[in-house]
Scaffold this active site. Sequence first.
Site, PDB file in Angstrom:
ATOM      1  N   HIS A 212      19.986   2.347  -0.772  1.00  0.00           N
ATOM      2  CA  HIS A 212      19.282   1.176  -0.245  1.00  0.00           C
ATOM      3  C   HIS A 212      18.694   0.300  -1.344  1.00  0.00           C
ATOM      4  CE1 HIS A 212      19.925   3.215   3.576  1.00  0.00           C
ATOM      5  NE2 HIS A 212      19.975   1.976   4.022  1.00  0.00           N
ATOM      6  N   GLU A 456      27.629   5.521  12.915  1.00  0.00           N
ATOM      7  CA  GLU A 456      27.484   5.877  11.492  1.00  0.00           C
ATOM      8  C   GLU A 456      27.636   7.370  11.241  1.00  0.00           C
ATOM      9  OE1 GLU A 456      24.067   3.724   9.924  1.00  0.00           O
ATOM     10  OE2 GLU A 456      22.878   4.241  11.667  1.00  0.00           O
ATOM     11  N   ASP A 480      26.820   4.784   6.001  1.00  0.00           N
ATOM     12  CA  ASP A 480      26.519   6.152   6.431  1.00  0.00           C
ATOM     13  C   ASP A 480      27.752   6.856   6.972  1.00  0.00           C
ATOM     14  OD1 ASP A 480      23.829   6.743   5.828  1.00  0.00           O
ATOM     15  OD2 ASP A 480      23.206   5.247   7.292  1.00  0.00           O
ATOM     16  N   CYS A 527      28.747  -3.601   9.878  1.00  0.00           N
ATOM     17  CA  CYS A 527      27.575  -4.147   9.180  1.00  0.00           C
ATOM     18  C   CYS A 527      27.260  -3.381   7.909  1.00  0.00           C
ATOM     19  CB  CYS A 527      26.355  -4.189  10.102  1.00  0.00           C
ATOM     20  SG  CYS A 527      25.817  -2.560  10.629  1.00  0.00           S
TER      21      CYS A 527
HETATM   22  C1  PEP Z   1      25.224   1.619   7.268  1.00  0.00           C
HETATM   23  O1  PEP Z   1      24.916   2.802   7.249  1.00  0.00           O
HETATM   24  O2  PEP Z   1      26.374   1.205   7.006  1.00  0.00           O
HETATM   25  C2  PEP Z   1      24.210   0.598   7.606  1.00  0.00           C
HETATM   26  C3  PEP Z   1      24.515  -0.658   7.766  1.00  0.00           C
HETATM   27  O3  PEP Z   1      22.907   1.007   7.678  1.00  0.00           O
HETATM   28  P1  PEP Z   1      22.027   1.308   6.373  1.00  0.00           P
HETATM   29  O4  PEP Z   1      22.807   0.871   5.168  1.00  0.00           O
HETATM   30  O5  PEP Z   1      20.760   0.581   6.522  1.00  0.00           O
HETATM   31  O6  PEP Z   1      21.862   2.792   6.426  1.00  0.00           O
HETATM   32 MG    MG Z   2      23.043   3.390   8.092  1.00  0.00          MG
END
Ligand code: PEP
Ligand code: MG
Length: 587
Positions: A212, A456, A480, A527
């Site tokens: 992140h 995910e 994920d 996403c």
């Molecule tokens: C993902 O896991 O692809 C996602 C968009 O959520 P995050 O990156 O916030 O875990």
């Molecule tokens: Mg995620």
Amino acid sequence: MTFSVHGLAVSRGVAIGRAVLVASSRADVDHYFIDAEKINEEIARVRTSRNAMMEEIVRLQHDLPKDAPHEIAALLDVHLMLLQDEMLIGGVKHWITERHYNAEWALTTQYEIIARQFDEMEDPYLRERKADLEQVVERILRHMKGLASPLQHGAGRAGSRRKQPQQDLLLDDTLDVPLVLVAHDISPADMLQFKQSLFAGFATDVGGKTSHTAIVARSMDIPAVVGARSASQLIKQDDWVIIDGDAGVLIVDPSPIILAEYGFRQRQGELERQRLNRLRNTPALTLDGQRIELLANIEMPEDTLGAVEAGAVGVGLFRSEFLFMGRNGKLPDENEQYQAYLKAIEGMQGLPVTIRTVDIGSDKPLDRPSGKADGRLNPALGLRAIRWSLADPPMFLTQLRAILRAAAHGQINLLVPMLAHAGEIRQTLDLIDQARAQLDAHGAAYGPVRLGAMIEIPAAALTVPMFLKYFDFLSIGTNDLTQYTLAIDRSDESVAHLYNPCHPAVLRLIADTIAECNAQKKGVSVCGEMAGDVSMTRLLLGLGLRSFSMHPSQILAVKQQILRADTAKLKVWAQEVLQSEDPGELL
Ligand code: PEP
Ligand code: MG
């Protein structure tokens, strides 16, 4: 002497600047530039706090009982000595006077320099004095906090620095050189704090491409390298550093020839950006006329500005957990959240906003100290995202009420992260009903929301028909999904070479999820970071994806790929890619 440090490329472009080393624990210290006329005032702030600390120690020494252990007296002596040390206070003065750093920033910068000297000492007794220095600095910082600076965070010359044209850079010691941040680690919350700041680039020792911290760095659209292992040990405060965010390399103390080469690449990058900007108002249509939805991922409501500028047709992922992080455990109440969601709605000027319910846990701890080491061996497999929310119904209901209330003012999609079990789905839907009932009971206005689930976890991807029974749309979180399919910690640089979103198993799960949604005429988007990766655009189109959500800075580059694509042809080719043992090689 020039040397390079290799890491992982996470955010494109080239940054050239002087290194600012920030210890992870100090990332929350304010970093801003002061105006020249405030220099003496700023030095006085440190001196006042330093003197107050000295007086306190002298008082303690005076009041020390005769029979007190002699270690205490010795400790006080050491602290007093450190407070009087000219190297500390002289260095602080240097950073304030020469660089216009604010007092806290100057103090922590000088601390890093002295601490490193302690580290290099042969004598173990002297080496251990680093801990005393840390305590002394900590006390001055705390005291200064009590004497708030009249300056605002981010004020002064910060903005002008960031816009410094780097191609004109000379290796001199002028005040207006760009700065790059180098740290062992930066938590996502601290990264967010730097979002409004002045750094031209970032480098960290740890982290993976989809950690992140890397994601927030990417959202800032400035060059960044993570997983550079010992960068923060090898690079010294104020070293000249080139951050090559395309290759994932840091070049320290570059020679004039290398510098000229990178200056050229910076200019090329700028030209490419200007060229892409011309696509802003071009509709995202493929050659065969398919309309593609390009949405934005945001962390804070203010990010909607960049989303609209980039031509996003909505927010596909608002990572609401960033409203919850770095607040010493004090969660935002219903009204604060409602205001934030409202701001996002207003920012999008009538376009839809997809708010994901809070995804705390794993590499997104609520607060800094817990970090990855939150006491669990496998935080990514633990109480994270919807599991965390379902474990605390009052907290979750508060968020749900805030989202439903905001939905009275605009088009909101409510997205739920990390679901896997039918029981979790039913519990979540039940809580949404409860939130509505609570609002009804208080006569509060709320609006309709479309309900979506994130895919995910492989278990979710393998049970898409069940999800479609309950939800209006799905959003594939490829970050994920890759992590959990391949059993690779997405934030661990030591296994980053195995983190491969193009593994046939990951692609199969993505392909089947898209196909099932399309067959049932339900909305589906991606996403995860894959959506903003231009090398993946054609494949995703070929797999039938028509909705992509990514950081605003990636939208135009992806649109360029879309404008050149023919989905009928890509459909055939995508099936070949799916059959390959190494799909990545065919892209
Ligand atoms: C993902 O896991 O692809 C996602 C968009 O959520 P995050 O990156 O916030 O875990
Ligand atoms: Mg995620």
